[in-house]
Structures are given as C-alpha cells and as structure tokens.
Motif scaffolding. Sequence first.
Motif, PDB file in Angstrom:
ATOM      1  N   ALA A   1      -7.073  -0.404   5.083  1.00  0.00           N
ATOM      2  CA  ALA A   1      -6.920  -1.161   3.841  1.00  0.00           C
ATOM      3  C   ALA A   1      -8.197  -1.125   3.009  1.00  0.00           C
ATOM      4  O   ALA A   1      -8.150  -1.113   1.778  1.00  0.00           O
ATOM      5  CB  ALA A   1      -6.517  -2.599   4.143  1.00  0.00           C
TER       6      ALA A   1
ATOM      7  N   ALA B   1      -6.327   7.072   7.049  1.00  0.00           N
ATOM      8  CA  ALA B   1      -7.272   6.235   6.312  1.00  0.00           C
ATOM      9  C   ALA B   1      -8.119   5.415   7.278  1.00  0.00           C
ATOM     10  O   ALA B   1      -9.267   5.080   6.987  1.00  0.00           O
ATOM     11  CB  ALA B   1      -6.521   5.317   5.349  1.00  0.00           C
TER      12      ALA B   1
ATOM     13  N   TRP C   1      -1.709   4.920   3.701  1.00  0.00           N
ATOM     14  CA  TRP C   1      -2.623   3.868   4.153  1.00  0.00           C
ATOM     15  C   TRP C   1      -1.956   2.900   5.133  1.00  0.00           C
ATOM     16  O   TRP C   1      -2.580   1.979   5.614  1.00  0.00           O
ATOM     17  CB  TRP C   1      -3.194   3.121   2.947  1.00  0.00           C
ATOM     18  CG  TRP C   1      -4.267   3.956   2.326  1.00  0.00           C
ATOM     19  CD1 TRP C   1      -5.599   3.846   2.533  1.00  0.00           C
ATOM     20  CD2 TRP C   1      -4.097   5.077   1.465  1.00  0.00           C
ATOM     21  NE1 TRP C   1      -6.273   4.831   1.844  1.00  0.00           N
ATOM     22  CE2 TRP C   1      -5.379   5.602   1.183  1.00  0.00           C
ATOM     23  CE3 TRP C   1      -2.985   5.704   0.899  1.00  0.00           C
ATOM     24  CZ2 TRP C   1      -5.566   6.718   0.362  1.00  0.00           C
ATOM     25  CZ3 TRP C   1      -3.176   6.804   0.090  1.00  0.00           C
ATOM     26  CH2 TRP C   1      -4.452   7.298  -0.175  1.00  0.00           C
TER      27      TRP C   1
ATOM     28  N   PHE D   1       0.848  -1.184   0.000  1.00  0.00           N
ATOM     29  CA  PHE D   1       0.000   0.000   0.000  1.00  0.00           C
ATOM     30  C   PHE D   1       0.889   1.241   0.000  1.00  0.00           C
ATOM     31  O   PHE D   1       2.017   1.216   0.483  1.00  0.00           O
ATOM     32  CB  PHE D   1      -0.888   0.045   1.239  1.00  0.00           C
ATOM     33  CG  PHE D   1      -1.894  -1.064   1.337  1.00  0.00           C
ATOM     34  CD1 PHE D   1      -3.097  -0.983   0.663  1.00  0.00           C
ATOM     35  CD2 PHE D   1      -1.631  -2.184   2.104  1.00  0.00           C
ATOM     36  CE1 PHE D   1      -4.031  -2.002   0.751  1.00  0.00           C
ATOM     37  CE2 PHE D   1      -2.552  -3.218   2.192  1.00  0.00           C
ATOM     38  CZ  PHE D   1      -3.755  -3.124   1.516  1.00  0.00           C
TER      39      PHE D   1
ATOM     40  N   ASN E   1      -8.377   1.940   0.844  1.00  0.00           N
ATOM     41  CA  ASN E   1      -7.261   2.157  -0.067  1.00  0.00           C
ATOM     42  C   ASN E   1      -7.757   2.305  -1.500  1.00  0.00           C
ATOM     43  O   ASN E   1      -8.407   1.409  -2.030  1.00  0.00           O
ATOM     44  CB  ASN E   1      -6.286   0.975   0.029  1.00  0.00           C
ATOM     45  CG  ASN E   1      -5.169   1.072  -0.990  1.00  0.00           C
ATOM     46  OD1 ASN E   1      -4.615   2.143  -1.201  1.00  0.00           O
ATOM     47  ND2 ASN E   1      -4.857  -0.028  -1.628  1.00  0.00           N
TER      48      ASN E   1
ATOM     49  N   TRP F   1      -2.787   2.281  -5.965  1.00  0.00           N
ATOM     50  CA  TRP F   1      -1.588   3.087  -6.161  1.00  0.00           C
ATOM     51  C   TRP F   1      -1.813   4.258  -7.111  1.00  0.00           C
ATOM     52  O   TRP F   1      -1.172   5.298  -6.992  1.00  0.00           O
ATOM     53  CB  TRP F   1      -0.455   2.204  -6.675  1.00  0.00           C
ATOM     54  CG  TRP F   1       0.183   1.367  -5.631  1.00  0.00           C
ATOM     55  CD1 TRP F   1      -0.092   0.061  -5.328  1.00  0.00           C
ATOM     56  CD2 TRP F   1       1.208   1.770  -4.718  1.00  0.00           C
ATOM     57  NE1 TRP F   1       0.694  -0.374  -4.292  1.00  0.00           N
ATOM     58  CE2 TRP F   1       1.514   0.659  -3.901  1.00  0.00           C
ATOM     59  CE3 TRP F   1       1.902   2.957  -4.515  1.00  0.00           C
ATOM     60  CZ2 TRP F   1       2.481   0.705  -2.912  1.00  0.00           C
ATOM     61  CZ3 TRP F   1       2.871   3.010  -3.523  1.00  0.00           C
ATOM     62  CH2 TRP F   1       3.153   1.892  -2.725  1.00  0.00           C
TER      63      TRP F   1
ATOM     64  N   GLY G   1      -3.469   6.647  -4.701  1.00  0.00           N
ATOM     65  CA  GLY G   1      -2.897   6.675  -3.362  1.00  0.00           C
ATOM     66  C   GLY G   1      -1.482   7.192  -3.283  1.00  0.00           C
ATOM     67  O   GLY G   1      -1.105   7.858  -2.315  1.00  0.00           O
TER      68      GLY G   1
ATOM     69  N   SER H   1     -11.053   8.610   0.772  1.00  0.00           N
ATOM     70  CA  SER H   1     -10.134   7.542   1.150  1.00  0.00           C
ATOM     71  C   SER H   1      -9.189   7.926   2.278  1.00  0.00           C
ATOM     72  O   SER H   1      -8.452   7.083   2.783  1.00  0.00           O
ATOM     73  CB  SER H   1      -9.317   7.089  -0.069  1.00  0.00           C
ATOM     74  OG  SER H   1      -8.660   8.195  -0.669  1.00  0.00           O
TER      75      SER H   1
END
Length: 453
Positions: A223, A249, A125, A121, A226, A229, A232, A288
């Motif tokens: 998680a 998060a 996150w 992650f 999330n 990527w 994030g 998020s």
Amino acid sequence: MVDQRPPLSSVSDFATWEPVLRLMLADDTDRRAARPARVAGRISQYGTSLAYRGSMSSTALTAVEGIQRALARGGVQEIAFRAEVQPDGGAALGLVWPSPVVEPALGYPDLGVLVLVDGSFAAPWLRRPDPVTGAVPAPSADPELLERTLRERLPDAVGATEEEIAAAEARLGVTLSDELKVLYRVTRVYGGDDFDLEEADRAGGAVGCELSGVEHLYSIDAAVRNPGWDLGATHAVSAAPDAAVQSLAGSPGWIGFGTNGGDEFAVDLTPGPAGYFGQVILVGHEESLGAELVADSLTDFVLGRTREERRDRGGDKLPAVARVGTGCLETIQAAVHPALEVLTIGAWDGTPFSLAPVTALPRLRTLSAVPGTLADPLEVAEFRGLEFLELGAQEWRALLDAGAVPRSLKAAAVKVRDEDHLPVVALANEILALWDRPEIVQTLLTGDLGPPA
C-alpha cells in the motif's frame, strides 16, 4: 456542484487569475482564428502545472505567488482550474477545489481519477506472493561464516536476545532466515533508551547499509508503494518462470532490514521461481512494483559479493497489457488473449474500434480510450470485471443516459477534450452519485480579457 460560498475569497476573484490566464493565452491562435480558447492547469502551495511558452512575466509570477500564499493560509494543498475564453474576451473560469474522492492526474488538463470505492487499490497492489514451498537458501548462504565475519568487524557489539528475535518473528508473522537471525545475534543496533549512534554507524559499515534494529524490522507494504489509480490501473505484474524476484509491490516475506539512504534492502522470504530463500533485494523508492536482486544471500551481501539483475518488467507488455492505436496495435483483435488485463486505446485516425472482441475476456480490468475512438460506447456495459474505466465526456454521457455504467468499477476518469473542459466536473459528479460519493466543489467565475493582442 457550483460552490456559492467560495472557500478562499481572494482566490475566488477573477481579477486574481487574470494575469495567469493572459500568460497561458500569450500564444493564442484559437481566438485569432475566431475560435474559443481553452486552457487548464494546477497551482499548489509549492509548484505549478501551467502550459505556456517563454518566461513568466513579473505580473503573472506575482499572481501565482499570491494564489500560493492564499492556499497556504487556507490549508488548501492545490487548486485546479480550467477556462474558456471567447474571441471577444468573455471568459468563464472554473476553479476545482481538492476533493477526498479525486486523485489528481499527472496531465494538468484532466480532472483526475474518481475513486468510487473508498480505500481501493489497483489489482497489482493487492497481489499476494505466489507459494514458494520449494525455495531453499543459496549455496553461498553460510551462517557460520557470516557470524565470524560480523564478530571480527564488530568485536564489541551487543546482540539481540533470542526473546527479542522471537518477538520480531511474532510481530511480523514469519520465520526469519537463519542468516538474518545471525546478523541480529551479533548486533541488535538499536536498544531503546541506550541507543548509540556510533555503534549504529559501525554496524552499518560492517553490514553494508544503514541497518535497522531488530525491533524495527518490517515487511515491505504494498500500500505504501501504491502510485494511485492514475498510474496503477495501467500496470500488470508478471509471473516469469525464470524470475528470481516476484514482481510485486510488496510481500509479507520482504523483510526490510536497512537502506542506502533512500531505497530499502530486504531479505526475501518469498522469492521467484529462480530465486533463493533469504536472498537480498533492493526495493527502489522511485519504483512502485518489483525489486532488484542484489545478492543471493545475506552472506554474499555482507562480503560484498553483489550482483546486478534488473527487475522483470514483462508484466507491462503483451499479453497482459495491450495498447491499440497509431504506432501500436492496429486492431482490437490483435490484443485478444485470455491473460489481457489492461487495454489502452490511444490516438487513432481510422475507423473507431468495436470492443466486441474483448468483452468476454476473463481478466480484463482496465479500459482507457481516447475520446472518439469507440464505435459504440455502450459496448462497455458488456464488461463484467472492469475496475477502472477512462473515457471521453461524450462516451460517459452515453453510458450515463443509458444507465449502463459498469457497477464493478472501483475508479474512473473523464478524458478531457477541448469541448469538454468546463462541463467535466458536473459529469464527474453524476458518476460519483452512482456510488453515493461526495460531490466535487467547483467555483465558476466570469470576466473579460478583451480581444487577443
């Protein structure tokens, strides 16, 4: 890799795709100017991402629906495609099949994000809450008033036992706030086999949300929020000294106790520097990171004394996040700061940038650069803590040829430019091979669309 045995034979036929390509080439200025035209898109079982102007012809619609039906029959969620069409009509079409190591990108021309470390992650996150040893309940927190109010509203409710409350604390690994314990001593809401829908509705009306039972209390899981990527990696979390809610998060101390039908209400046991222990926050399902403060206490929440305080978005600004390029910072030096985590280099018509000013920054973990904006791509090798890297195909080619791809990476992306359309899968597979990850399967097809109309 090029798949010699296409997963779905009907989809892996150039004639199936011809109406889709013609739709996307309807306003084709490149081929009229004797240049190759390049298009890309995605088709899933339930939708499409296709760049075209005007309405979809019945022929194209029939073709798209046929592809969607074939995907559904084969259990394939989505297929990406990219094509290069010559002025005389000769066409090369690449079908990119779903891969467990690729997170689809929001931008349809891009291949997606290559996940180099399984289960990884982006840093925000993974962030845990800061210590809150000095946090205290709000002055408005009044367990006795809360209990009287709830018993007046729910005179026949059945409360949870002390053993049930203790079991919830043991399962969650936290000590619940006094107010939350009072709430469940009045009504446990759910009671296993003796669940009563009407009682649950009454309890929700008395509290002000769709209430979870004591055995269903849960910590908000980072998680689960999330976004992948693609989004994030470019975010950062702030640590504002006047924040009531920590910009996380999720937290083991965010104890979800109900919903408004979509968003989650939680009692916050890990508040920000300006918050209260046991305050009520709202965790948005469309967001998020972070949460909004709703009430200083559960007592306030039940009595309708709510407040509005938007979550802090300061983490996505300087000095943690910097954007360089046209309309943003005009030099790399302007982004230099020990707290810099994310550097994005966008479109730029001037002299390409040197990364030298930022290679030694201790917290820089994300670098994204539009193709052609780096003076020397090999400067990327000087970074020691990069987790995410997004570059153009030529920049990746330089790093691969020099054996200079940073091994600290957890995810990577190839930024597509017109000339990079079809070779991008082979390039991505070279990157994946450095981490012994599975290859992406691509089916290559050829056909003839004829000259432009």
